[in-house]
Structure formats: C-alpha cells, structure tokens
Design a protein around this motif. Sequence first.
Motif, PDB file in Angstrom:
ATOM      1  N   SER A 192       0.840  -1.217   0.000  1.00 43.48           N
ATOM      2  CA  SER A 192       0.000   0.000   0.000  1.00 43.48           C
ATOM      3  C   SER A 192       0.864   1.252   0.000  1.00 43.48           C
ATOM      4  CB  SER A 192      -0.835   0.089   1.269  1.00 43.48           C
ATOM      5  OG  SER A 192      -1.608  -1.044   1.464  1.00 43.48           O
ATOM      6  N   ILE A 193       0.335   2.260  -0.658  1.00 40.32           N
ATOM      7  CA  ILE A 193       0.917   3.583  -0.448  1.00 40.32           C
ATOM      8  C   ILE A 193       0.002   4.286   0.551  1.00 40.32           C
ATOM      9  CG2 ILE A 193      -0.175   4.538  -2.540  1.00 40.32           C
ATOM     10  CD1 ILE A 193       2.377   6.376  -2.657  1.00 40.32           C
ATOM     11  N   PHE A 194       0.616   4.857   1.579  1.00 40.54           N
ATOM     12  CA  PHE A 194      -0.151   5.462   2.678  1.00 40.54           C
ATOM     13  C   PHE A 194      -0.180   6.973   2.511  1.00 40.54           C
ATOM     14  CE2 PHE A 194       1.221   1.381   4.141  1.00 40.54           C
ATOM     15  CZ  PHE A 194       0.204   0.923   4.963  1.00 40.54           C
ATOM     16  N   LYS A 207       6.556   7.635  -7.873  1.00 42.22           N
ATOM     17  CA  LYS A 207       7.337   6.425  -7.530  1.00 42.22           C
ATOM     18  C   LYS A 207       6.407   5.213  -7.519  1.00 42.22           C
ATOM     19  CE  LYS A 207      10.628   8.378  -4.326  1.00 42.22           C
ATOM     20  NZ  LYS A 207      10.828   8.490  -2.882  1.00 42.22           N
ATOM     21  N   TYR A 208       5.226   5.409  -6.965  1.00 49.61           N
ATOM     22  CA  TYR A 208       4.270   4.299  -6.878  1.00 49.61           C
ATOM     23  C   TYR A 208       3.733   3.947  -8.264  1.00 49.61           C
ATOM     24  CZ  TYR A 208       0.932   1.174  -4.655  1.00 49.61           C
ATOM     25  OH  TYR A 208       0.242   0.052  -4.250  1.00 49.61           O
ATOM     26  N   ILE A 209       3.487   4.976  -9.041  1.00 51.64           N
ATOM     27  CA  ILE A 209       2.998   4.753 -10.409  1.00 51.64           C
ATOM     28  C   ILE A 209       4.036   3.950 -11.201  1.00 51.64           C
ATOM     29  CG2 ILE A 209       2.391   5.970 -12.582  1.00 51.64           C
ATOM     30  CD1 ILE A 209       0.288   6.145 -10.224  1.00 51.64           C
ATOM     31  N   ASP A 218       6.181  -0.935 -13.806  1.00 53.82           N
ATOM     32  CA  ASP A 218       7.225  -1.975 -13.849  1.00 53.82           C
ATOM     33  C   ASP A 218       6.598  -3.345 -13.618  1.00 53.82           C
ATOM     34  OD1 ASP A 218       9.078  -0.013 -14.242  1.00 53.82           O
ATOM     35  OD2 ASP A 218       9.859  -0.029 -12.180  1.00 53.82           O
ATOM     36  N   ALA A 219       5.707  -3.412 -12.620  1.00 47.47           N
ATOM     37  CA  ALA A 219       5.074  -4.698 -12.299  1.00 47.47           C
ATOM     38  C   ALA A 219       4.340  -5.239 -13.526  1.00 47.47           C
ATOM     39  CB  ALA A 219       4.112  -4.521 -11.126  1.00 47.47           C
ATOM     40  N   LYS A 220       3.657  -4.370 -14.235  1.00 45.06           N
ATOM     41  CA  LYS A 220       2.879  -4.811 -15.407  1.00 45.06           C
ATOM     42  C   LYS A 220       3.801  -5.319 -16.523  1.00 45.06           C
ATOM     43  CE  LYS A 220      -0.805  -5.044 -16.210  1.00 45.06           C
ATOM     44  NZ  LYS A 220      -1.571  -6.307 -16.035  1.00 45.06           N
ATOM     45  N   GLN A 221       5.029  -4.773 -16.566  1.00 50.47           N
ATOM     46  CA  GLN A 221       6.001  -5.243 -17.561  1.00 50.47           C
ATOM     47  C   GLN A 221       6.551  -6.612 -17.174  1.00 50.47           C
ATOM     48  OE1 GLN A 221       7.276  -3.707 -20.390  1.00 50.47           O
ATOM     49  NE2 GLN A 221       5.566  -2.303 -20.110  1.00 50.47           N
TER      50      GLN A 221
END
Length: 333
Positions: A53-55, A93-95, A100-103
């Motif tokens: 999570s991003i808080f 940074k979260y975006i 990256d995760a999707k890649q």
Amino acid sequence: MLAQNNNFMNTQTTFMGLQIQSPIVIGSCGFTKETAKLKEIEQAGAGAIILKSIFEEQILNETSNNLRNQNYFASPEAYDYVSNYSKSNAVDKYINLIKDAKQIVNIPIIASINCISNDEWLNFASKIETAGADGIELNMFVLPSDVNLNAEDIERFYEDTIAIIRRAVNIPISIKLSYYFTSLARFVQKISLMGIANINIFNRFLKTDIDIDNIITKPANILTSQDEIYDTIRWTSILSNVVKCSLTAGGGVHKEEDCIKLLLAGANTVQIVSALYEQGLDFITKCNEKFLQWGEKNNFKSINDFRGKLAIKTNHPSDFLRVQFMKYFAEIK
Ligand SMILES: Cc1cc2nc3c(=O)[nH]c(=O)nc-3n(C[C@H](O)[C@H](O)[C@H](O)COP(=O)(O)O)c2cc1C
C-alpha cells in the motif's frame, strides 16, 4: 507457474472479475513492492498480486521532509509549487512500481492505497488506473476509539470513500476491511452492493505490546500466528453467503491446507502474506500442490465443485454458532 494437467482439478477462478489460474492471492506487504520478488511470486504459482500500500501519511511525510529541506520560500506560490511537486514525486514512484510490475508479470496487479481523507485519493486513484493496474484495493481502517463518533459515522466514512473512488475509476475495486464493526455482516453486505468487485477480509494492524522493563509500549509480532486462521474461517463461512461480490479471505494462513479450508468456507480467493516471510515463496507452490492433490483425491474437477460447501447457509448464523458452542461444551465432562 501452476501446471494444469487434464487429470487434475481446474484451479482457475475469478478475482475482482479477472480470470486467474490459482485462487492464491499474495497480499500487500514488503515483498510486493520489490519488482524482483514479483516475478518469483508469479513463478511460484500465485494467481494475483496486491502491491504494497501507499499510505497518505507516506506521501505527506515525503512532502514535508522536502519542504523542511528548503531554507525559505519567497512566496506562498513557491511553497505550493514545491509542496505539489513533492507530492507528485511520491505518487510517481508508486505509479512507476505499477508500470514496472505490469512489464514484469502476466498475473493481475492490484494497487493498494490507504486512505484517510478523500480529496488526495481521487486524483491518485485515476493515476493508478492510467498506469495500468488491473484493480485497486482500498486498505481502509478507522480504529473505533473516538467517543464522539458513533458506528454510523464510521460506516459513513467507508461508504463515502467507496462511492467517491467508484465514480473516479473504471477498474475493479476491492475493499480490505477489519472486523471492528458493530454489525459486520450487515455492513459487509451493504458495501458489497456499492459496485465494488471484491471484499478482502481481514486487514491487520500493528498489534500493541508493553515492555515492562522500560515501561513503554512496543509493537507486537508483525506476522500473524497460526491460531488467527480460526477467526478467518468463522467469518469467511458467515460472510461468504452474505456478500454480493467476490470474497478474499486471509489472516493466519500458515499451513497448506488452510487455503482449502477457506475455499470450503466460501472464499473465492485466499490471501497469503506472513507464511511467505516464515517459509519462503515456495509456500505458494506447496499450497497449489496440496490443493491439486486434495482435489484429485476427492474427485473435484473445479473449485466450484466444493467452494462454499461449509459456508453457513442459515439466515441466522448467530443461532447456528450458538448451537455449535453448546454442543461442544455439553460434551466436556
Ligand atoms: C510485513 C507486512 C507488511 C504489510 N503491509 C501491508 C500494507 O502495506 N497494506 C495492507 O493492506 N496490508 C499489509 N499487510 C497485511 C497483509 O496484507 C495481510 O492482510 C496480513 O498480514 C494477514 O495475512 P497473513 O496472516 O497471511 O499475514 C502487511 C503485513 C505484513 C506482515
């Protein structure tokens, strides 16, 4: 990755309306913010991943640190500019993690946000969608400790937030909840009718302990214990016939058979975190293997053949549970 063999049970299921190959979902935690780990999690056979999570505090904290590092601001506009820049930097940074995760992996990637106030999250939720996340989880928590707030006030906060995010994004939404509600089943059913795709039970918070030598409070163990599975089983079996969307159950999954138990109790998917810290990512593979062996032994061809077999079907689960309790204690000599 989970091998599908014709002789074995089909382990495909849906999570937040998305087709996944295994009912095991890796919950939000330290592993799911490391891109290298995401690939390993996929290879171990997970069906989907919920990113760390991003808080809101995290964004505000980074922003105020940056502001503190500036010596002065010639004008309020300059302050606003730096403040907005820092905020968007933290969000960026979260975006980038989502992109990256999707890649890196092919399984669904769910972004997770922890809300306090609604305004900041609207903009952020849209950015998450644009970044390509397959869904968004709202990791929501209000500790009901304020004597000025009644149960309805607290529930309204959840409902308002859900309604706002629901209007802002088109990707599926999961709500991660705690059990601190006056009428959990009623509330869970109510929000499950608000156009969300999934409810994730339960959220877990840092537990509090006391250090008697130094007379201070300190955080208790951050990982769950095996015993926590029993509450999760109970609530899964109660809530699975109450929710009008899919249900992810987790909290205390430490043995391979726990995944099977939660599916029998009616969960659509099972969330795992602590066991990965204790037993490594291999635990995902072991759960899948156990699951296939058990399915074959019982001649189940798909998850639907047994999912919810042990869910509580009565309209009055409290009566049902009371009967169970009396039966058990009556037998103790
Ligand atoms: C190290 C660690 C970090 C976590 N971080 C988050 C987080 O950022 N967001 C969240 O929703 N849950 C977070 N959790 C809670 C887990 O996602 C999960 O709900 C909880 O650990 C219960 O599942 P388990 O018994 O499999 O550990 C975290 C848990 C651990 C152990």
